[in-house]
Enzyme design. Structure first.
Site, PDB file in Angstrom:
ATOM      1  N   GLY A   1      25.262  27.662  77.942  1.00  0.00           N
ATOM      2  CA  GLY A   1      26.182  27.395  79.051  1.00  0.00           C
ATOM      3  C   GLY A   1      26.671  25.974  79.233  1.00  0.00           C
ATOM      4  O   GLY A   1      27.782  25.758  79.697  1.00  0.00           O
TER       5      GLY A   1
ATOM      6  N   GLU B   1      22.501  20.964  82.691  1.00  0.00           N
ATOM      7  CA  GLU B   1      22.583  22.427  82.861  1.00  0.00           C
ATOM      8  C   GLU B   1      23.954  22.806  83.421  1.00  0.00           C
ATOM      9  O   GLU B   1      24.616  22.000  84.072  1.00  0.00           O
ATOM     10  CB  GLU B   1      21.436  22.864  83.807  1.00  0.00           C
ATOM     11  CG  GLU B   1      21.377  24.321  84.160  1.00  0.00           C
ATOM     12  CD  GLU B   1      21.145  25.253  82.975  1.00  0.00           C
ATOM     13  OE1 GLU B   1      21.985  25.276  82.062  1.00  0.00           O
ATOM     14  OE2 GLU B   1      20.153  26.002  83.005  1.00  0.00           O
TER      15      GLU B   1
ATOM     16  N   ASP C   1      21.122  28.734  89.873  1.00  0.00           N
ATOM     17  CA  ASP C   1      21.360  29.882  90.738  1.00  0.00           C
ATOM     18  C   ASP C   1      20.104  30.104  91.585  1.00  0.00           C
ATOM     19  O   ASP C   1      19.960  29.516  92.645  1.00  0.00           O
ATOM     20  CB  ASP C   1      21.692  31.076  89.829  1.00  0.00           C
ATOM     21  CG  ASP C   1      22.134  32.307  90.587  1.00  0.00           C
ATOM     22  OD1 ASP C   1      22.363  32.214  91.795  1.00  0.00           O
ATOM     23  OD2 ASP C   1      22.252  33.383  89.961  1.00  0.00           O
TER      24      ASP C   1
ATOM     25  N   LYS D   1      24.201  26.778  93.331  1.00  0.00           N
ATOM     26  CA  LYS D   1      24.446  27.761  94.396  1.00  0.00           C
ATOM     27  C   LYS D   1      23.318  27.607  95.416  1.00  0.00           C
ATOM     28  O   LYS D   1      22.291  28.285  95.294  1.00  0.00           O
ATOM     29  CB  LYS D   1      24.435  29.176  93.827  1.00  0.00           C
ATOM     30  CG  LYS D   1      25.608  29.526  92.915  1.00  0.00           C
ATOM     31  CD  LYS D   1      25.475  30.969  92.442  1.00  0.00           C
ATOM     32  CE  LYS D   1      26.625  31.360  91.521  1.00  0.00           C
ATOM     33  NZ  LYS D   1      26.402  32.665  90.867  1.00  0.00           N
TER      34      LYS D   1
ATOM     35  N   PHE E   1      29.776  35.244  91.643  1.00  0.00           N
ATOM     36  CA  PHE E   1      29.673  35.072  90.192  1.00  0.00           C
ATOM     37  C   PHE E   1      30.903  34.351  89.653  1.00  0.00           C
ATOM     38  O   PHE E   1      32.026  34.715  89.949  1.00  0.00           O
ATOM     39  CB  PHE E   1      29.518  36.434  89.504  1.00  0.00           C
ATOM     40  CG  PHE E   1      29.162  36.310  88.058  1.00  0.00           C
ATOM     41  CD1 PHE E   1      27.841  36.139  87.664  1.00  0.00           C
ATOM     42  CD2 PHE E   1      30.145  36.337  87.080  1.00  0.00           C
ATOM     43  CE1 PHE E   1      27.509  36.000  86.331  1.00  0.00           C
ATOM     44  CE2 PHE E   1      29.826  36.199  85.735  1.00  0.00           C
ATOM     45  CZ  PHE E   1      28.502  36.029  85.363  1.00  0.00           C
TER      46      PHE E   1
ATOM     47  N   ARG F   1      33.552  31.760  78.006  1.00  0.00           N
ATOM     48  CA  ARG F   1      33.052  30.373  77.919  1.00  0.00           C
ATOM     49  C   ARG F   1      34.151  29.386  77.530  1.00  0.00           C
ATOM     50  O   ARG F   1      34.068  28.202  77.831  1.00  0.00           O
ATOM     51  CB  ARG F   1      31.935  30.269  76.869  1.00  0.00           C
ATOM     52  CG  ARG F   1      30.685  31.056  77.191  1.00  0.00           C
ATOM     53  CD  ARG F   1      29.572  30.644  76.222  1.00  0.00           C
ATOM     54  NE  ARG F   1      28.443  31.569  76.222  1.00  0.00           N
ATOM     55  CZ  ARG F   1      27.439  31.540  77.090  1.00  0.00           C
ATOM     56  NH1 ARG F   1      27.431  30.660  78.065  1.00  0.00           N
ATOM     57  NH2 ARG F   1      26.446  32.401  77.004  1.00  0.00           N
TER      58      ARG F   1
HETATM   59  P1  IMP Z   1      18.674  30.850  87.622  1.00  0.00           P
HETATM   60  O1  IMP Z   1      17.408  30.895  86.836  1.00  0.00           O
HETATM   61  O2  IMP Z   1      18.775  32.013  88.567  1.00  0.00           O
HETATM   62  O3  IMP Z   1      18.882  29.539  88.338  1.00  0.00           O
HETATM   63  O4  IMP Z   1      19.855  31.093  86.621  1.00  0.00           O
HETATM   64  C1  IMP Z   1      20.374  30.095  85.848  1.00  0.00           C
HETATM   65  C2  IMP Z   1      21.167  30.661  84.701  1.00  0.00           C
HETATM   66  O5  IMP Z   1      21.822  31.871  85.067  1.00  0.00           O
HETATM   67  C3  IMP Z   1      22.267  29.708  84.309  1.00  0.00           C
HETATM   68  O6  IMP Z   1      21.838  28.833  83.294  1.00  0.00           O
HETATM   69  C4  IMP Z   1      23.373  30.622  83.856  1.00  0.00           C
HETATM   70  O7  IMP Z   1      23.260  30.876  82.478  1.00  0.00           O
HETATM   71  C5  IMP Z   1      23.152  31.893  84.607  1.00  0.00           C
HETATM   72  N1  IMP Z   1      24.051  32.072  85.773  1.00  0.00           N
HETATM   73  C6  IMP Z   1      23.727  32.011  87.079  1.00  0.00           C
HETATM   74  N2  IMP Z   1      24.771  32.227  87.874  1.00  0.00           N
HETATM   75  C7  IMP Z   1      25.822  32.422  87.050  1.00  0.00           C
HETATM   76  C8  IMP Z   1      27.232  32.681  87.294  1.00  0.00           C
HETATM   77  O8  IMP Z   1      27.732  32.758  88.420  1.00  0.00           O
HETATM   78  N3  IMP Z   1      27.996  32.808  86.171  1.00  0.00           N
HETATM   79  C9  IMP Z   1      27.505  32.719  84.907  1.00  0.00           C
HETATM   80  N4  IMP Z   1      26.209  32.480  84.640  1.00  0.00           N
HETATM   81  C10 IMP Z   1      25.367  32.337  85.710  1.00  0.00           C
HETATM   82 MG    MG Z   2      22.577  28.573  81.342  1.00  0.00          MG
END
Ligand code: IMP
Ligand code: MG
Length: 177
Positions: A48, A102, A106, A134, A155, A168
């Protein structure tokens, strides 16, 4: 900017390429100021953050290194899996100033797992730089000194972020309709 169709979903414009570039340059300048003389190692998290990392590095004006690592997988619209491993880290980070690059935080679980693993390697300083956060979805406490945009829980995709692998390549950021 028009809406885009990616697989079965429609996404509308959220942040323009210009807005992103402006903030990325500001953050690059801030990091360059804060970490002057520290020769930081940037650890960009694949997949990402590749686009963000490329632009951020062009805004870094101090001697530094970058390395790309992989930490977890993410499918569709939900975060899956539990992070325990950092793949592809060849550098010895003991005693170094490390900046994690990063794309998005999320729930924060991915970052929390990554931090835990990296701290075991005893860096002198470990800082988080995330293009997007977020705050409404955060499940863990994280200190994010460098964040370009705080966004709602919807999202999003583009500028490195994907929906099921696609999107991407978009130079701007879009939100699901
Ligand atoms: P977390 O562990 O829930 O913080 O998720 C982090 C990972 O989820 C990020 O590195 C992204 O790859 C993916 N992610 C979270 N939200 C989104 C979104 O809205 N769009 C695309 N990828 C997301
Ligand atoms: Mg990621």
């Amino acid at each position: 900017m028009n809406s885009v169709q990616v697989k079965d979903r429609s996404f509308k414009p959220f942040l323009t390429a210009e807005q992103i570039q402006t903030r990325v340059n500001e953050i690059g300048a801030q990091i360059s100021k804060d970490l002057e003389g520290k020769e930081p190692l940037f650890l960009a998290i694949l997949n990402g953050s590749f686009m963000f990392a490329a632009d951020l590095m062009r805004a870094i004006t101090i001697p530094s290194e970058i390395s790309f690592v992989r930490v977890s997988s993410y499918c569709g619209m939900e975060s899956v899996g539990k992070l325990t491993e950092v793949l592809g880290l060849k550098e010895d980070i003991k005693g170094r100033t490390v900046v994690i690059v990063e794309d998005i935080i999320d729930s924060g679980f991915t970052m929390q797992g990554l931090i835990k693993t990296l701290l075991e390697k005893e860096p002198a300083d470990l800082r988080i730089c995330s293009l997007l956060v977020k705050p409404g979805n955060l499940k863990v406490e994280l200190d994010v000194p460098y964040c370009a945009f705080e966004i709602p829980n919807d999202f999003i995709l583009g500028y490195g972020l994907d929906y099921d692998g696609f999107g991407r390549n978009l130079p701007a950021i879009y939100v699901v309709e």
